[in-house]
Design a protein around this motif. Structure first.
Motif, PDB file in Angstrom:
ATOM      1  N   LYS A  88       9.018  10.111   3.363  1.00 26.07           N
ATOM      2  CA  LYS A  88       8.637   8.775   2.932  1.00 26.07           C
ATOM      3  C   LYS A  88       7.509   8.165   3.751  1.00 26.07           C
ATOM      4  O   LYS A  88       7.242   6.971   3.653  1.00 26.07           O
ATOM      5  CB  LYS A  88       9.864   7.850   2.973  1.00 26.07           C
ATOM      6  N   THR A  89       6.843   8.971   4.564  1.00 28.88           N
ATOM      7  CA  THR A  89       5.715   8.436   5.335  1.00 28.88           C
ATOM      8  C   THR A  89       4.484   8.309   4.441  1.00 28.88           C
ATOM      9  O   THR A  89       4.292   9.089   3.495  1.00 28.88           O
ATOM     10  CB  THR A  89       5.388   9.358   6.523  1.00 28.88           C
ATOM     11  N   ILE A  90       3.661   7.332   4.758  1.00 23.70           N
ATOM     12  CA  ILE A  90       2.405   7.125   4.044  1.00 23.70           C
ATOM     13  C   ILE A  90       1.374   6.642   5.064  1.00 23.70           C
ATOM     14  O   ILE A  90       1.674   5.789   5.908  1.00 23.70           O
ATOM     15  CB  ILE A  90       2.570   6.108   2.884  1.00 23.70           C
ATOM     16  N   SER A  91       0.199   7.196   5.015  1.00 24.95           N
ATOM     17  CA  SER A  91      -0.843   6.818   5.967  1.00 24.95           C
ATOM     18  C   SER A  91      -1.349   5.417   5.662  1.00 24.95           C
ATOM     19  O   SER A  91      -1.171   4.892   4.552  1.00 24.95           O
ATOM     20  CB  SER A  91      -2.005   7.814   5.913  1.00 24.95           C
ATOM     21  N   TRP A  92      -1.999   4.827   6.669  1.00 24.84           N
ATOM     22  CA  TRP A  92      -2.541   3.479   6.494  1.00 24.84           C
ATOM     23  C   TRP A  92      -3.563   3.455   5.365  1.00 24.84           C
ATOM     24  O   TRP A  92      -3.540   2.553   4.515  1.00 24.84           O
ATOM     25  CB  TRP A  92      -3.195   3.023   7.803  1.00 24.84           C
ATOM     26  N   ALA A  93      -4.450   4.457   5.306  1.00 27.17           N
ATOM     27  CA  ALA A  93      -5.476   4.501   4.262  1.00 27.17           C
ATOM     28  C   ALA A  93      -4.842   4.629   2.876  1.00 27.17           C
ATOM     29  O   ALA A  93      -5.267   3.968   1.917  1.00 27.17           O
ATOM     30  CB  ALA A  93      -6.439   5.656   4.519  1.00 27.17           C
ATOM     31  N   SER A  94      -3.819   5.476   2.758  1.00 26.09           N
ATOM     32  CA  SER A  94      -3.147   5.647   1.466  1.00 26.09           C
ATOM     33  C   SER A  94      -2.420   4.377   1.053  1.00 26.09           C
ATOM     34  O   SER A  94      -2.396   4.013  -0.131  1.00 26.09           O
ATOM     35  CB  SER A  94      -2.156   6.812   1.535  1.00 26.09           C
ATOM     36  N   CYS A  95      -1.835   3.697   2.031  1.00 28.20           N
ATOM     37  CA  CYS A  95      -1.130   2.446   1.757  1.00 28.20           C
ATOM     38  C   CYS A  95      -2.095   1.381   1.248  1.00 28.20           C
ATOM     39  O   CYS A  95      -1.824   0.692   0.265  1.00 28.20           O
ATOM     40  CB  CYS A  95      -0.423   1.977   3.026  1.00 28.20           C
ATOM     41  N   VAL A  96      -3.252   1.277   1.912  1.00 30.23           N
ATOM     42  CA  VAL A  96      -4.275   0.314   1.495  1.00 30.23           C
ATOM     43  C   VAL A  96      -4.771   0.642   0.090  1.00 30.23           C
ATOM     44  O   VAL A  96      -4.907  -0.241  -0.769  1.00 30.23           O
ATOM     45  CB  VAL A  96      -5.450   0.303   2.498  1.00 30.23           C
ATOM     46  N   THR A  97      -5.046   1.922  -0.160  1.00 28.93           N
ATOM     47  CA  THR A  97      -5.556   2.337  -1.468  1.00 28.93           C
ATOM     48  C   THR A  97      -4.541   2.068  -2.568  1.00 28.93           C
ATOM     49  O   THR A  97      -4.885   1.574  -3.645  1.00 28.93           O
ATOM     50  CB  THR A  97      -5.910   3.833  -1.442  1.00 28.93           C
ATOM     51  N   GLN A  98      -3.282   2.398  -2.296  1.00 28.99           N
ATOM     52  CA  GLN A  98      -2.236   2.174  -3.295  1.00 28.99           C
ATOM     53  C   GLN A  98      -2.126   0.700  -3.649  1.00 28.99           C
ATOM     54  O   GLN A  98      -2.096   0.329  -4.833  1.00 28.99           O
ATOM     55  CB  GLN A  98      -0.895   2.682  -2.771  1.00 28.99           C
ATOM     56  N   PHE A  99      -2.084  -0.143  -2.624  1.00 34.10           N
ATOM     57  CA  PHE A  99      -1.951  -1.571  -2.894  1.00 34.10           C
ATOM     58  C   PHE A  99      -3.180  -2.117  -3.614  1.00 34.10           C
ATOM     59  O   PHE A  99      -3.063  -2.921  -4.542  1.00 34.10           O
ATOM     60  CB  PHE A  99      -1.723  -2.344  -1.602  1.00 34.10           C
ATOM     61  N   HIS A 100      -4.374  -1.696  -3.187  1.00 33.03           N
ATOM     62  CA  HIS A 100      -5.604  -2.214  -3.789  1.00 33.03           C
ATOM     63  C   HIS A 100      -5.672  -1.870  -5.278  1.00 33.03           C
ATOM     64  O   HIS A 100      -5.977  -2.738  -6.111  1.00 33.03           O
ATOM     65  CB  HIS A 100      -6.816  -1.642  -3.058  1.00 33.03           C
ATOM     66  N   LEU A 101      -5.394  -0.617  -5.633  1.00 31.34           N
ATOM     67  CA  LEU A 101      -5.452  -0.211  -7.039  1.00 31.34           C
ATOM     68  C   LEU A 101      -4.365  -0.892  -7.854  1.00 31.34           C
ATOM     69  O   LEU A 101      -4.593  -1.302  -9.001  1.00 31.34           O
ATOM     70  CB  LEU A 101      -5.331   1.308  -7.145  1.00 31.34           C
ATOM     71  N   PHE A 102      -3.181  -1.021  -7.255  1.00 31.27           N
ATOM     72  CA  PHE A 102      -2.099  -1.714  -7.947  1.00 31.27           C
ATOM     73  C   PHE A 102      -2.484  -3.162  -8.241  1.00 31.27           C
ATOM     74  O   PHE A 102      -2.332  -3.644  -9.376  1.00 31.27           O
ATOM     75  CB  PHE A 102      -0.834  -1.661  -7.096  1.00 31.27           C
ATOM     76  N   ALA A 103      -3.014  -3.875  -7.237  1.00 36.12           N
ATOM     77  CA  ALA A 103      -3.423  -5.266  -7.435  1.00 36.12           C
ATOM     78  C   ALA A 103      -4.527  -5.376  -8.471  1.00 36.12           C
ATOM     79  O   ALA A 103      -4.542  -6.309  -9.285  1.00 36.12           O
ATOM     80  CB  ALA A 103      -3.885  -5.866  -6.101  1.00 36.12           C
ATOM     81  N   LEU A 104      -5.441  -4.420  -8.477  1.00 33.07           N
ATOM     82  CA  LEU A 104      -6.553  -4.447  -9.429  1.00 33.07           C
ATOM     83  C   LEU A 104      -6.044  -4.356 -10.866  1.00 33.07           C
ATOM     84  O   LEU A 104      -6.401  -5.185 -11.720  1.00 33.07           O
ATOM     85  CB  LEU A 104      -7.515  -3.292  -9.122  1.00 33.07           C
ATOM     86  N   PHE A 105      -5.213  -3.370 -11.149  1.00 29.08           N
ATOM     87  CA  PHE A 105      -4.796  -3.151 -12.532  1.00 29.08           C
ATOM     88  C   PHE A 105      -3.790  -4.194 -13.007  1.00 29.08           C
ATOM     89  O   PHE A 105      -3.786  -4.562 -14.187  1.00 29.08           O
ATOM     90  CB  PHE A 105      -4.238  -1.735 -12.691  1.00 29.08           C
ATOM     91  N   VAL A 106      -2.939  -4.689 -12.109  1.00 26.65           N
ATOM     92  CA  VAL A 106      -2.002  -5.742 -12.507  1.00 26.65           C
ATOM     93  C   VAL A 106      -2.767  -7.032 -12.829  1.00 26.65           C
ATOM     94  O   VAL A 106      -2.481  -7.707 -13.825  1.00 26.65           O
ATOM     95  CB  VAL A 106      -0.958  -5.992 -11.411  1.00 26.65           C
ATOM     96  N   THR A 107      -3.755  -7.382 -12.003  1.00 20.86           N
ATOM     97  CA  THR A 107      -4.554  -8.575 -12.269  1.00 20.86           C
ATOM     98  C   THR A 107      -5.359  -8.410 -13.552  1.00 20.86           C
ATOM     99  O   THR A 107      -5.494  -9.354 -14.346  1.00 20.86           O
ATOM    100  CB  THR A 107      -5.501  -8.855 -11.094  1.00 20.86           C
ATOM    101  N   ALA A 108      -5.875  -7.198 -13.784  1.00 20.78           N
ATOM    102  CA  ALA A 108      -6.612  -6.943 -15.027  1.00 20.78           C
ATOM    103  C   ALA A 108      -5.703  -7.147 -16.236  1.00 20.78           C
ATOM    104  O   ALA A 108      -6.145  -7.688 -17.271  1.00 20.78           O
ATOM    105  CB  ALA A 108      -7.173  -5.527 -15.019  1.00 20.78           C
ATOM    106  N   GLU A 109      -4.440  -6.744 -16.130  1.00 21.54           N
ATOM    107  CA  GLU A 109      -3.521  -6.925 -17.253  1.00 21.54           C
ATOM    108  C   GLU A 109      -3.301  -8.400 -17.568  1.00 21.54           C
ATOM    109  O   GLU A 109      -3.175  -8.783 -18.728  1.00 21.54           O
ATOM    110  CB  GLU A 109      -2.191  -6.234 -16.966  1.00 21.54           C
ATOM    111  N   CYS A 110      -3.241  -9.241 -16.531  1.00 19.58           N
ATOM    112  CA  CYS A 110      -3.097 -10.685 -16.770  1.00 19.58           C
ATOM    113  C   CYS A 110      -4.234 -11.200 -17.640  1.00 19.58           C
ATOM    114  O   CYS A 110      -4.016 -11.927 -18.619  1.00 19.58           O
ATOM    115  CB  CYS A 110      -3.078 -11.435 -15.436  1.00 19.58           C
ATOM    116  N   HIS A 111      -5.452 -10.822 -17.305  1.00 17.73           N
ATOM    117  CA  HIS A 111      -6.612 -11.309 -18.043  1.00 17.73           C
ATOM    118  C   HIS A 111      -6.741 -10.650 -19.411  1.00 17.73           C
ATOM    119  O   HIS A 111      -7.214 -11.275 -20.365  1.00 17.73           O
ATOM    120  CB  HIS A 111      -7.876 -11.102 -17.202  1.00 17.73           C
TER     121      HIS A 111
END
Length: 331
Positions: A88-111
């Motif tokens: 269940k480990t995840i690197s800092w870079a992978s964590c940042v990337t996962q959150f960034h892409l998730f926030a991008l597509f969820v916000t896009a769905e709102c609009h």
């Protein structure tokens, strides 16, 4: 986000730490993810192949399905891997990337949902000017605006979430890198980041829901003024699928993000599973099961496929008969 962060690793505690529950949850979520991919890709292909569905509403729907596929893929594979192998480990870079892409597509769905509500409003309230107002150029502009706002918002969300310093056990009490569980691990004061994230989430969430509510307020007034009962029923049918998606998506999203970080708790995982895993699976069914246009297009595609298969079988049978009918002679 300094360079020293690149060596950090987080531990995702996951949905549950109970060993016997890992395998059943893996099977369940793998099935849901497969259905999500098949349903959304199938809906996109159906819209592309069916000229009757080449309308603004289904143009927005294909982008909505694409966003569903993308943000589900950002979350589900990592979650499935953790459930299967327990790493269940995840690197800092992978964590940042996962959150960034998730926030991008969820916000896009709102609009995108707001754009779809505006499309229904023009179609029902101003049918004579629909082709002019909701032109192909206008559709592309609305989609581009959705992704532009989502990209800028995701950049700000990510900066506020990962901009501080992290210390402690770095155990993220979640199955993916989300705002609240990550901010709990920060050593620095996070009140400013929490206020900024809450304000931006409110602007995106409430801003788009206001557009949706205003659109449907005018739609309701127009529909109630119609004298023909079949016309009213047809208008309500065209809006029912969109309203169902809005209710599912915004209900869980508002529960998660429009509350202070101090009020988040164990129920967050249940809400997160619903809008990250279950909601993308439900949307293709919502837009197809009670949608006569989609069902008609699906039936037409099925008949074309059957006719093509029959034609190929007939051609293959004719070739075999031709070969069998040849009078083969030796040298």
């Amino acid at each position: 986000m300094g360079g020293n962060h690149t060596q950090l690793k987080f531990i995702l505690l996951g949905i549950t730490e109970t060993p016997w529950a890992q395998a059943p949850l893996f099977g369940l979520f793998l099935l849901i993810y497969i259905v999500t991919l098949v349903g959304n890709i199938g809906l996109m292909v159906l819209v592309w192949l069916s000229p009757s569905l080449h309308t603004p509403m289904y143009f927005f729907l294909t982008h909505f399905s694409l966003a569903d596929i993308c943000y589900s893929t950002v979350i589900s594979p990592k979650m499935l891997t953790d459930l299967l192998f327990g790493n269940k480990t995840i690197s800092w870079a992978s964590c940042v990337t996962q959150f960034h892409l998730f926030a991008l597509f969820v916000t896009a769905e709102c609009h995108l949902l707001a754009a779809m509500a505006y499309d229904r409003h023009v179609a029902i309230c101003h049918p004579l000017s629909y082709a002019l107002v909701v032109s192909p150029q206008a559709c592309w502009q609305l989609v581009a605006w959705s992704y532009l706002v989502a990209s800028l918002s995701a950049l700000l969300y990510t900066s506020c979430t990962f901009g501080g310093s992290f210390c402690g056990p770095r155990r993220v009490d979640h199955f993916f890198c989300d705002v609240s569980p990550v901010l709990r691990l920060a050593c620095s004061d996070t009140r400013g980041s929490e206020v900024a994230i809450f304000t931006l989430a409110t602007a995106n969430g409430l801003g788009t829901i206001v557009v949706i509510l205003l659109s449907y307020g005018r739609i309701l007034r127009t529909v109630l003024g119609m004298r023909s009962a079949p016309s009213r029923a047809r208008a309500f049918r065209t809006c029912a699928s969109h309203l169902a998606s809005v209710s599912v998506f915004y209900g869980s999203l508002f529960f998660m993000y429009l509350q202070p970080a101090s009020r988040h708790g164990s129920r967050d995982k249940v809400a997160s599973v619903f809008y990250t895993v279950v909601s993308p699976m439900l949307n293709p069914f919502i837009y197809s099961l009670r949608n006569t246009e989609v069902k008609a297009a699906l039936g037409k595609c099925r008949r074309k496929m059957l006719n093509l298969c029959q034609h190929q079988r007939g051609a293959a049978r004719g070739i075999r008969e031709s070969w069998n009918g040849l009078d083969w002679k030796g040298p």
